[in-house]
Design a protein around this motif. Structure first.
Motif, mmCIF file in Angstrom:
data_model
loop_
_atom_site.group_PDB
_atom_site.id
_atom_site.type_symbol
_atom_site.label_atom_id
_atom_site.label_comp_id
_atom_site.label_asym_id
_atom_site.label_seq_id
_atom_site.Cartn_x
_atom_site.Cartn_y
_atom_site.Cartn_z
ATOM 1 N N ALA A 179 64.716 15.344 3.632
ATOM 2 C CA ALA A 179 65.660 14.305 4.049
ATOM 3 C C ALA A 179 65.982 13.348 2.906
ATOM 4 N N ASP A 180 65.110 13.254 1.919
ATOM 5 C CA ASP A 180 65.356 12.360 0.792
ATOM 6 C C ASP A 180 66.238 13.066 -0.235
ATOM 7 N N SER A 181 67.486 13.101 0.044
ATOM 8 C CA SER A 181 68.401 13.734 -0.906
ATOM 9 C C SER A 181 68.936 12.672 -1.861
ATOM 10 N N PRO A 182 69.466 13.075 -2.992
ATOM 11 C CA PRO A 182 70.005 12.093 -3.944
ATOM 12 C C PRO A 182 71.164 11.287 -3.374
ATOM 13 N N GLU A 183 71.932 11.898 -2.448
ATOM 14 C CA GLU A 183 73.061 11.164 -1.866
ATOM 15 C C GLU A 183 72.572 9.999 -1.014
ATOM 16 N N SER A 184 71.528 10.210 -0.208
ATOM 17 C CA SER A 184 71.041 9.117 0.631
ATOM 18 C C SER A 184 70.392 8.025 -0.234
ATOM 19 N N PHE A 185 69.737 8.414 -1.329
ATOM 20 C CA PHE A 185 69.153 7.416 -2.216
ATOM 21 C C PHE A 185 70.253 6.596 -2.881
ATOM 22 N N SER A 186 71.313 7.255 -3.335
ATOM 23 C CA SER A 186 72.384 6.521 -4.010
ATOM 24 C C SER A 186 73.089 5.578 -3.049
ATOM 25 N N GLN A 187 73.253 6.000 -1.805
ATOM 26 C CA GLN A 187 73.899 5.126 -0.823
ATOM 27 C C GLN A 187 73.009 3.928 -0.491
ATOM 28 N N ALA A 188 71.728 4.143 -0.353
ATOM 29 C CA ALA A 188 70.819 3.034 -0.062
ATOM 30 C C ALA A 188 70.742 2.086 -1.251
#
Length: 93
Positions: A67-76
């Protein structure tokens, strides 16, 4: 026993050639190698540290969530950096 020991005081007599025997025995003794004394325990510690490092690496790779994808990290990250100044810091956390 104490009474017997007091009646028989120790003698000042030294055995024949005592000093020569002691000195010859001291000459045959090799000095301790401090590198050898430290080398074995340090290698055992290094091997155990490498084993612990490998186990921690395997554990971290095995527990990695998809679930920890780079897209979710960048959005957060973007939401945290560009948060409006009117929002309280306690509400963000």
């Amino acid at each position: 026993m104490i009474g017997v020991a007091k009646k028989n005081p120790p003698s000042d007599h030294v055995p024949y050639a005592f000093e020569k025997r002691i000195m010859s025995r001291l000459a045959t003794v090799t000095p301790l190698n401090s590198w050898a004394l430290w080398g074995g325990p340090l290698w055992r510690a290094a091997i155990s540290c490498v084993a612990i490092t490998i186990l921690c690496g395997v554990w971290s790779l095995a527990s990695h969530r998809q679930a920890d994808s780079p897209e979710s990290f960048s959005q957060a990250f973007e939401a945290a950096v560009f948060a409006p100044p009117s929002q309280h810091a306690e509400d963000a956390w």
